[in-house]
Enzyme design. Structure first.
Site, mmCIF file in Angstrom:
data_model
loop_
_atom_site.group_PDB
_atom_site.id
_atom_site.type_symbol
_atom_site.label_atom_id
_atom_site.label_comp_id
_atom_site.label_asym_id
_atom_site.label_seq_id
_atom_site.Cartn_x
_atom_site.Cartn_y
_atom_site.Cartn_z
ATOM 1 C CB SER A 125 -0.856 -0.026 1.264
ATOM 2 O OG SER A 125 -1.454 1.218 1.478
ATOM 3 C CE1 TYR A 150 -4.000 -2.577 5.705
ATOM 4 C CE2 TYR A 150 -3.577 -0.235 5.426
ATOM 5 C CZ TYR A 150 -3.771 -1.481 4.880
ATOM 6 O OH TYR A 150 -3.739 -1.649 3.521
ATOM 7 C CE LYS A 154 -1.567 -4.389 3.435
ATOM 8 N NZ LYS A 154 -1.796 -5.721 2.857
HETATM 9 C C1 WQD Z 1 -9.772 9.630 0.450
HETATM 10 C C2 WQD Z 1 -9.954 11.114 0.669
HETATM 11 C C3 WQD Z 1 -10.480 11.671 2.940
HETATM 12 C C4 WQD Z 1 -14.389 9.798 3.194
HETATM 13 C C5 WQD Z 1 -7.181 4.576 1.982
HETATM 14 C C6 WQD Z 1 -6.841 3.513 2.982
HETATM 15 C C7 WQD Z 1 -5.368 3.439 3.123
HETATM 16 C C8 WQD Z 1 -4.737 3.093 1.781
HETATM 17 C C9 WQD Z 1 -5.136 4.091 0.766
HETATM 18 C C10 WQD Z 1 -4.782 0.677 1.581
HETATM 19 C C11 WQD Z 1 -9.316 11.612 1.967
HETATM 20 C C12 WQD Z 1 -11.634 12.042 2.033
HETATM 21 C C13 WQD Z 1 -13.164 10.248 2.742
HETATM 22 C C14 WQD Z 1 -15.437 10.749 3.412
HETATM 23 C C15 WQD Z 1 -13.948 12.510 2.695
HETATM 24 N N1 WQD Z 1 -5.208 1.822 1.299
HETATM 25 N N2 WQD Z 1 -12.942 11.581 2.506
HETATM 26 N N3 WQD Z 1 -15.177 12.065 3.138
HETATM 27 O O1 WQD Z 1 -7.620 7.884 3.454
HETATM 28 O O2 WQD Z 1 -6.519 7.916 1.190
HETATM 29 O O3 WQD Z 1 -6.744 5.804 2.482
HETATM 30 O O4 WQD Z 1 -6.549 4.247 0.758
HETATM 31 O O5 WQD Z 1 -3.776 0.373 2.119
HETATM 32 O O6 WQD Z 1 -4.997 2.530 4.069
HETATM 33 O O7 WQD Z 1 -7.512 3.780 4.173
HETATM 34 O O8 WQD Z 1 -8.767 6.850 1.424
HETATM 35 O O9 WQD Z 1 -11.064 6.817 0.572
HETATM 36 O O10 WQD Z 1 -10.692 6.972 3.065
HETATM 37 O O11 WQD Z 1 -10.140 8.934 1.627
HETATM 38 O O12 WQD Z 1 -13.759 13.705 2.489
HETATM 39 O O13 WQD Z 1 -16.546 10.408 3.846
HETATM 40 O O14 WQD Z 1 -11.366 11.375 0.828
HETATM 41 O O15 WQD Z 1 -10.339 12.628 3.955
HETATM 42 O O16 WQD Z 1 -8.818 12.893 1.719
HETATM 43 P P1 WQD Z 1 -7.388 7.213 2.177
HETATM 44 P P2 WQD Z 1 -10.248 7.329 1.691
#
Ligand code: WQD
Length: 336
Positions: A125, A150, A154
């Site tokens: 990741s 988590y 990784k």
């Molecule tokens: C994306 C953006 C939020 C929800 C995930 C995994 C991480 C890694 C990569 C695997 C952020 C914003 C989100 C909402 C919002 N994957 N958001 N409102 O945080 O980049 O990470 O993918 O290993 O471990 O958790 O992804 O989709 O949660 O968020 O504004 O209701 O959308 O703040 O900027 P993230 P996400």
């Protein structure tokens, strides 16, 4: 026909990878304990591919059961997805994550120790980079202490794989995914989030479907063009294809080291507000959203430098953000 084991093959990325491999005539066996998936995913795979892969209901973190099964097998390759992946839950219950994610990997590595020619692809990741110093992020970016158990699993898994691959002369590739989104264009498989989705796109599709209320945009005061955070959203089918090309690199002994690592993203960063606009354009639906405070633990910006994957794997993402959002929406509608 090459025999490939896909652990976690009924999960979100695993199931799309199973479809790509069956399409290319691989003999696929899935191990999945349904801890974050459902048996009906097999129906989806079967209706896309016209065949139902073998499925073994097994918890890979159980050493004696894993050894019992694996000792009689002769796989040409293993793609290892089986792992827990909820960042927040890992903070509340770290041992659950260390036990599951590390023991599963160790049990698979024990198999590789005695089957050195078996190709090994690991699901890593971009979370290993945290807030990167330089964008776009290259594979040689400094790995900082993980923000969550988590993320730490990784990092530790990558180290276990690197050291073991060198010591035992194995062949492995770790793929560092950016943000996987979308669903199979057939609408027959996709993501199955449990409870309130924490990730942006499943929340958007459920909100548009009326299952959830308005979307919270976590922060509009980041140092980005529109103030919302930036990520590299990659279509899950493109991501699945990256596993296929990585596997074939190892099966044909084209790898240049025992343990290669590649970023798998599109190379383009999109802000949360960009994703909202793209969803509305791609689907014709309008989204209700409000600006909320920043979410704890979020980074400002992450997007991949994809040159290494392009040069060495000959892989590049093909689908657009809008393709992914259209496919995610089709999947959401099929779920209702
Ligand atoms: C994306 C953006 C939020 C929800 C995930 C995994 C991480 C890694 C990569 C695997 C952020 C914003 C989100 C909402 C919002 N994957 N958001 N409102 O945080 O980049 O990470 O993918 O290993 O471990 O958790 O992804 O989709 O949660 O968020 O504004 O209701 O959308 O703040 O900027 P993230 P996400």
């Amino acid at each position: 026909m090459k025999k490939i084991l896909i652990s976690g093959g009924l999960g979100y990325i695993g199931s799309h990878t199973v479809v790509e491999l069956i399409d290319r005539n691989y003999d696929v066996t899935i191990i999945d304990d349904l801890s974050n998936s459902e048996e009906k995913v097999l129906d989806g795979i079967e209706s896309i591919c016209g065949q139902r892969p073998e499925w073994i209901d097994l918890d890979l973190s159980d050493k004696s059961k894993s050894d019992d099964y694996l000792k009689n097998q002769n796989f040409d390759g293993i793609i290892h997805f089986a792992a827990f992946k909820a960042v927040g839950e890992s903070v509340e219950n770290p041992l659950k994550y260390y036990r599951n994610n590390l023991f599963s990997l160790l049990n698979v590595m024990s198999y590789l120790e005695t089957h050195k020619n078996c190709a090994f692809i690991f699901s890593s990741s971009c979370t290993v980079y945290g807030e990167a110093i330089k964008l776009p992020i290259k594979e040689n970016e400094i790995i900082k202490p993980a923000e969550s158990p988590y993320g730490n699993t990784k990092q530790i898994c990558e180290e276990i794989i690197r050291e073991s691959s060198v010591a035992y002369n194995l062949k492995s590739i770790a793929l560092r995914y950016f943000n996987p989104i979308g669903a199979h264009p057939s609408g027959k498989i996709g993501e199955l989030p449990i409870g309130v989705p924490q990730n942006l796109v499943p929340f958007i599709t459920q909100s548009a479907a009326g299952i959830r209320g308005e979307l919270n945009v976590y922060g509009n005061d980041y140092p980005t063009a529109d103030g919302s955070a930036i990520r590299d959203y990659i279509h899950v089918v493109d991501l699945a294809e990256a596993h296929l090309v990585a596997l074939e690199r190892l099966l044909t002994d084209k790898n240049e080291s025992n343990a290669e690592v590649y970023n798998i993203g599109t190379g383009t960063g999109s802000s949360v507000l960009d994703v909202i606009k793209a969803f509305e354009k791609a689907t014709g639906e309008s989204l209700q959203y409000k600006i909320a405070g920043r979410r704890k633990g979020d980074i400002i910006s992450a997007y991949a430098d994809t040159n290494l994957a392009e040069q060495k794997l000959g892989w590049k993402s093909k689908k657009t953000l809008e393709d992914a959002l259209k496919d995610a929406w089709r999947w959401q509608k099929n779920l209702m």
